[in-house]
Motif scaffolding. Sequence first.
Motif, PDB file in Angstrom:
ATOM      1  N   GLU A   1       0.837  -1.198   0.000  1.00 55.12           N
ATOM      2  CA  GLU A   1       0.000   0.000   0.000  1.00 55.12           C
ATOM      3  C   GLU A   1       0.878   1.258   0.000  1.00 55.12           C
ATOM      4  N   GLY A   2       0.517   2.183  -0.858  1.00 53.58           N
ATOM      5  CA  GLY A   2       1.251   3.435  -0.955  1.00 53.58           C
ATOM      6  C   GLY A   2       2.463   3.388  -1.869  1.00 53.58           C
TER       7      GLY A   2
ATOM      8  N   THR B   1       4.061   3.434  -5.312  1.00 54.72           N
ATOM      9  CA  THR B   1       3.721   3.827  -6.683  1.00 54.72           C
ATOM     10  C   THR B   1       4.579   3.035  -7.660  1.00 54.72           C
TER      11      THR B   1
ATOM     12  N   LYS C   1      11.167   1.696   1.370  1.00 52.53           N
ATOM     13  CA  LYS C   1      10.250   2.831   1.324  1.00 52.53           C
ATOM     14  C   LYS C   1      10.834   4.004   2.116  1.00 52.53           C
TER      15      LYS C   1
ATOM     16  N   SER D   1      12.364   7.628   0.562  1.00 51.34           N
ATOM     17  CA  SER D   1      11.567   8.820   0.831  1.00 51.34           C
ATOM     18  C   SER D   1      12.407   9.966   1.369  1.00 51.34           C
TER      19      SER D   1
END
Length: 159
Positions: free
Chosen positions: A21-22, A24, A154, A158
């Motif tokens: 989830e989240g 891309t 992730k 980020s």
Amino acid sequence: METNLFDQMANIRRQTLEVMEGVTEELADRIPDGFRNNIRWHLGHVYTATEFLALSGLKLPMILPEGFIERFASGTSPLDDKAKSVPLPTLSQLGSLLKEQTERIREALPSSRLNESIPAITTSTGLDLLTPEQALRYNLYHEGLHFAIIPVYKKLLSR
């Protein structure tokens, strides 16, 4: 025992799907500095390794879309020229494959066959897996390793 093993597989797979989830398409293809793989590779590798570990020993049919061996087998990387020449699955495609895989394997692999002898599958750490049950139990550990890498990637990506 069978129910517990497959319930464990389903639980770990649910967590793998949740960690997607989240993510891309762009993020899935970025490789953190100092690493050779990306999130998409880890997801494809989990799927590919699970097919192999669960089904190959008993010569049951595997569902491996075009290019999955070249892209996601152990030792491969998105940086490899061979991987660049085969189709790239979308995150949606990977998610769908991962979502249906556990139940499909449960149906294909009856409990009566879990302890049959199979040709040894030797892991990268030198462990010989000699039954489908041993292979599935090892796969719990294997998927957990790759599941744990995704949130790290992730976070690293980020920054």
